[in-house]
Design a protein around this motif. Structure first.
Motif, PDB file in Angstrom:
ATOM      1  N   SER A 275     -20.185 -55.522  31.218  1.00  9.28           N
ATOM      2  CA  SER A 275     -19.957 -54.780  32.452  1.00  9.28           C
ATOM      3  C   SER A 275     -19.880 -55.774  33.610  1.00  9.28           C
ATOM      4  CB  SER A 275     -21.074 -53.762  32.699  1.00  9.28           C
ATOM      5  OG  SER A 275     -22.313 -54.428  32.897  1.00  9.28           O
ATOM      6  N   SER A 277     -20.855 -55.874  37.867  1.00  4.05           N
ATOM      7  CA  SER A 277     -21.606 -55.096  38.848  1.00  4.05           C
ATOM      8  C   SER A 277     -21.756 -55.851  40.155  1.00  4.05           C
ATOM      9  CB  SER A 277     -22.993 -54.739  38.297  1.00  4.05           C
ATOM     10  OG  SER A 277     -23.754 -55.916  38.054  1.00  4.05           O
ATOM     11  N   CYS A 303     -18.059 -51.291  46.508  1.00  2.00           N
ATOM     12  CA  CYS A 303     -16.941 -50.851  45.666  1.00  2.00           C
ATOM     13  C   CYS A 303     -15.724 -51.754  45.857  1.00  2.00           C
ATOM     14  CB  CYS A 303     -16.587 -49.399  45.969  1.00  2.00           C
ATOM     15  SG  CYS A 303     -17.847 -48.206  45.460  1.00  2.00           S
ATOM     16  N   GLY A 317     -12.320 -50.413  33.855  1.00  6.38           N
ATOM     17  CA  GLY A 317     -13.482 -49.832  33.187  1.00  6.38           C
ATOM     18  C   GLY A 317     -13.446 -48.320  33.179  1.00  6.38           C
ATOM     19  N   THR A 319     -16.344 -46.495  32.636  1.00  8.51           N
ATOM     20  CA  THR A 319     -17.650 -45.970  33.050  1.00  8.51           C
ATOM     21  C   THR A 319     -18.044 -46.594  34.382  1.00  8.51           C
ATOM     22  OG1 THR A 319     -18.381 -45.679  30.757  1.00  8.51           O
ATOM     23  CG2 THR A 319     -20.086 -45.729  32.449  1.00  8.51           C
ATOM     24  N   VAL A 320     -18.356 -45.749  35.344  1.00  9.48           N
ATOM     25  CA  VAL A 320     -18.825 -46.204  36.646  1.00  9.48           C
ATOM     26  C   VAL A 320     -20.273 -45.750  36.791  1.00  9.48           C
ATOM     27  CG1 VAL A 320     -18.559 -46.009  39.151  1.00  9.48           C
ATOM     28  CG2 VAL A 320     -16.533 -46.150  37.675  1.00  9.48           C
ATOM     29  N   ASP A 335     -24.593 -42.622  35.529  1.00  9.51           N
ATOM     30  CA  ASP A 335     -23.289 -43.079  35.054  1.00  9.51           C
ATOM     31  C   ASP A 335     -22.304 -41.915  35.023  1.00  9.51           C
ATOM     32  OD1 ASP A 335     -24.103 -45.700  34.637  1.00  9.51           O
ATOM     33  OD2 ASP A 335     -24.799 -45.292  32.613  1.00  9.51           O
ATOM     34  N   THR A 343      -9.597 -49.338  38.255  1.00 10.17           N
ATOM     35  CA  THR A 343      -9.642 -50.696  38.798  1.00 10.17           C
ATOM     36  C   THR A 343      -9.767 -50.701  40.320  1.00 10.17           C
ATOM     37  OG1 THR A 343      -7.219 -50.773  38.950  1.00 10.17           O
ATOM     38  CG2 THR A 343      -8.227 -51.632  36.928  1.00 10.17           C
ATOM     39  N   ILE A 348     -13.171 -46.200  42.030  1.00 11.58           N
ATOM     40  CA  ILE A 348     -14.590 -46.500  41.796  1.00 11.58           C
ATOM     41  C   ILE A 348     -15.447 -45.695  42.770  1.00 11.58           C
ATOM     42  CG2 ILE A 348     -16.344 -48.301  41.881  1.00 11.58           C
ATOM     43  CD1 ILE A 348     -14.125 -50.303  41.126  1.00 11.58           C
ATOM     44  N   ARG A 371     -21.745 -50.360  39.285  1.00  9.16           N
ATOM     45  CA  ARG A 371     -21.368 -51.081  38.064  1.00  9.16           C
ATOM     46  C   ARG A 371     -20.174 -50.393  37.418  1.00  9.16           C
ATOM     47  NH1 ARG A 371     -22.409 -49.964  32.780  1.00  9.16           N
ATOM     48  NH2 ARG A 371     -23.624 -48.160  33.416  1.00  9.16           N
ATOM     49  N   VAL A 372     -19.296 -51.208  36.822  1.00  4.21           N
ATOM     50  CA  VAL A 372     -18.205 -50.696  36.000  1.00  4.21           C
ATOM     51  C   VAL A 372     -18.382 -51.248  34.597  1.00  4.21           C
ATOM     52  CG1 VAL A 372     -15.710 -50.682  35.608  1.00  4.21           C
ATOM     53  CG2 VAL A 372     -16.600 -50.435  37.927  1.00  4.21           C
TER      54      VAL A 372
END
Length: 403
Positions: A275, A277, A303, A317, A319-320, A335, A343, A348, A371-372
């Motif tokens: 990940s 972050s 972000c 990604g 999952t954010v 999450d 992206t 995000i 976090r992504v």
């Protein structure tokens, strides 16, 4: 002397962030300097050409030391120490803000310089790498009566290449494996070279404190000391069965092998990140009600910086996640898994808003992060189906207008 089958090096840049700053302010060389201040703490050049520097004694807030020069370390100031605590130990130390863009630039330069000499490199962070020297030409050549002359010469060549590319110094530990090399790189800091074979373990490794082994953390270190094991040699002398009884099968066996310098891990030249972050700790606790505009601005910036990181590293990604630390050091994470990898800062930010709707803001905030994860290469996003229309990322969920 029997030479090892492998020569593995651990290269650690000397006080890296601080050393980069000293390139910018060479007049501070030899002084106690602490990195970790705010932008407002940047030096100011006066009309007469002299400089005005922020002093650690004048700092107020919850910031921590990013790194410090060796002169500051001699005064008891180390990384991760609170700046207010550091000010009690070194009130006259000069305080500089961190410049991570500059540090990343110098990180790329020193790694490229090493690769020209020894290309098999495992990246371990912004200021350290492992290098497999086993097949580097000349590494097994004796120089005069010194069978280690070849490997020392290669180490000097690497150090010279790093110096030419960056103007910085580094310390290198070279041994048969990664575990020992990590220890060895600390033995002759700064600007040192330490070459050890397995024959050197009793004299160079066993007298060291147990925490010098990478993998023995504070809790395990305290337990070892409570059991009467103060040095690496004490662990090496302990019966393996007793270590297993005290620490469990896996960790107990590892302690025995580590104390004897055994480690077969290869140098891994590439690994995918799990990940990416970004997070920030506030100078004061912030209220979701009274500081909503500021919190919203901080989240927007996080972000945006995270989106820049993804673009630079060419990742997207699915999952954010958010990380919130409230007063009392209570940490909350949430999450949001998406159908399409994201992206952009706007995407995000929208997912962050969905996460925030599932948090109760009944305490003041001291840290915020985003976090992504569930990463894919950015090229894969081009083949994905178009995303569903999203709300304006500047519009907050109804129950939390600050975000």
């Amino acid at each position: 002397m029997q030479l090892p089958e492998r020569w593995i090096a651990h290269l650690d840049m000397d006080a890296f962030y601080a050393s980069v700053e000293l390139l910018r302010y060479p007049q501070l060389k030899g002084q106690a300097v602490v990195i970790g201040g705010r932008r407002a703490d940047a030096p100011q050049q006066l009309e007469d050409g002299s400089w005005r520097y922020a002093k650690l004694r004048d700092y107020t807030g919850r910031g921590v030391v990013t790194t410090s020069t060796y002169a500051a370390r001699d005064l008891g100031v180390f990384s991760a120490m609170g700046l207010m605590k550091a000010a009690l130990r070194a009130p006259d130390a000069i305080l500089l803000p961190a410049d991570f863009d500059s540090y990343r630039t110098y990180s790329r330069r020193f790694k490229a310089a090493v690769a020209e000499v020894a290309p098999v490199i495992e990246d371990r962070g912004i200021d350290e790498i492992y290098i497999d020297l086993t097949d580097v030409p000349g590494v097994r050549d004796a120089v005069g009566h010194d069978p280690l002359g070849g490997v020392k010469a290669v180490a000097r060549e690497i150090k010279n290449s790093v110096s030419r590319a960056t103007g910085l110094t580094c310390s290198i530990g070279i041994t048969p494996n990664k575990l020992l090399s990590k220890i060895a790189s600390e033995l002759d800091k700064p600007d040192g070279i330490s070459v050890l074979t397995m024959d050197d373990i009793p004299t160079r490794i066993w007298p060291l404190a147990v925490r010098k082994i990478n993998g023995i953390g504070p809790k395990a270190g305290d337990k070892l000391v409570q059991l009467g094991l103060h040095t690496v040699g004490d662990i090496a002398a302990a019966p393996p069965a007793w270590l297993i009884e005290q620490f469990g099968d896996s960790y107990g066996a590892w302690l025995h092998n580590a104390a004897h310098g055994r480690d077969n891990r290869p140098v891994v030249t590439y690994s995918e990140p799990v990940s990416i972050s970004r997070e920030t700790t506030f100078e004061r606790d912030l209220s979701a009600r009274h500081d909503k505009a500021l919190l919203g601005q901080i989240m927007d910036e996080l972000c945006a910086r995270l989106a820049d990181d993804l673009a630079r590293k060419r990742y997207a990604g699915k999952t954010v996640g958010i990380k919130l630390r409230f007063e009392g050091f209570v940490t909350v994470t949430r999450d949001q898994t998406l159908k399409i990898p994201v992206t952009s800062a706007a995407d995000i930010r929208h997912a962050v808003g969905l996460c925030l709707k599932r948090v109760t803001f009944d305490k003041r905030l001291r840290l915020m992060g985003v976090r992504v994860g569930n990463l894919v290469h950015a090229s894969e996003v081009l083949d994905a189906a178009p995303a569903a229309p999203r709300a304006d990322p500047r519009r907050a969920p109804d129950n939390l207008s600050l975000f």
